[in-house]
Design an enzyme around this catalytic site. Structure first.
Site, PDB file in Angstrom:
ATOM      1  N   GLY A 105       0.813  -1.213   0.000  1.00  0.00           N
ATOM      2  CA  GLY A 105       0.000   0.000   0.000  1.00  0.00           C
ATOM      3  C   GLY A 105       0.849   1.267   0.000  1.00  0.00           C
ATOM      4  N   GLN A 106       2.141   1.093   0.172  1.00  0.00           N
ATOM      5  CA  GLN A 106       3.015   2.261   0.219  1.00  0.00           C
ATOM      6  C   GLN A 106       4.181   2.039  -0.723  1.00  0.00           C
ATOM      7  OE1 GLN A 106       3.129   4.186   4.284  1.00  0.00           O
ATOM      8  NE2 GLN A 106       3.365   2.045   4.783  1.00  0.00           N
ATOM      9  N   GLY A 107       3.868   1.366  -1.808  1.00  0.00           N
ATOM     10  CA  GLY A 107       4.903   0.979  -2.761  1.00  0.00           C
ATOM     11  C   GLY A 107       5.762   2.140  -3.230  1.00  0.00           C
TER      12      GLY A 107
END
Ligand SMILES: Nc1nc2c(ncn2[C@@H]2O[C@H](COP(=O)(O)OP(=O)(O)O)[C@@H](O)[C@H]2O)c(=O)[nH]1
Ligand SMILES: [Mg+2]
Length: 184
Positions: free
Chosen positions: A72-74
């Protein structure tokens, strides 16, 4: 806390610091685990939440934990390599009751393992199959779903744990502590 005292003991003896990276999907129990490990006596603990993306840094004497939520925080992944460089050990937490996201956790693990910096280090990886509750997957099942038998170049270990009661945490931390001692 016996386990943390043991860790502090040998770290003090060796007068060196160890950086441990604690990663996993959000809500897998990372913060709860780290909180449980924090000594409840006067030992100094600093928690520094890093602005920008979700990173906690917890320092206890000369042991430091960097904790971040994978997935989700790639877009921040490139920044993580900074932490990979400093790391002597990894704690990878999975929620053993979250069967739906086990495949996502595996993807994140694979990405971690194929990262250049991690690939070139023979660092120990401790897995917590956390949330040892009714209907959760066994540590053996988690290890199969995560494909842990494919990790050939690094020592690894998996423990079922319950971060709320502390069950399984000291088993895992003992293993990690023994591994860190043998790291050059
Ligand atoms: N039943 C149970 N709940 C847990 C366990 N570990 C964490 N939790 C709960 O799961 C939620 C997410 O935990 P948290 O530590 O914030 O996960 P993080 O996002 O990985 O840091 C919280 O409400 C915790 O209280 C566990 O082992 N068993
Ligand atoms: Mg957290």
């Amino acid at each position: 806390m016996g386990i943390m005292n043991k860790l502090f003991g040998w770290l003090k003896g060796k007068k060196k610091e160890a950086n441990v990276l604690c990663v996993g999907l959000d809500n897998s129990g990372k913060t709860t685990i780290i909180n449980y490990l924090k000594p409840n006596d006067a030992q100094q603990v600093d928690i520094v939440p890093t602005v920008g993306f979700n990173v906690e840094k917890v320092t206890m004497t000369n042991l430091s934990f960097t904790v971040f939520d994978m997935s989700g925080q790639g877009r921040y992944r490139v920044l993580w390599s900074h932490y990979y460089k400093e790391t002597q050990g990894v704690i990878f937490v999975v929620d053993s009751a979250d069967k739906l996201r086990m495949a996502v956790a595996k993807d994140e693990l694979d990405q971690l393992l194929k990262h250049q910096t991690i690939m070139n280090k023979r660092i120990p990886i401790l897995f917590f199959a956390n949330m040892d509750v009714q209907n959760s997957l066994s540590a053996v099942k988690c290890s199969q779903l995560l494909g842990l038998e494919n990790i050939k170049e690094k020592p690894w270990h998996i423990c079922a744990s319950n971060a709320k009661t502390g069950e399984g945490l000291s088993d895992g931390m003992h293993w990690l502590s023994d591994q860190l001692q043998t790291v050059k």
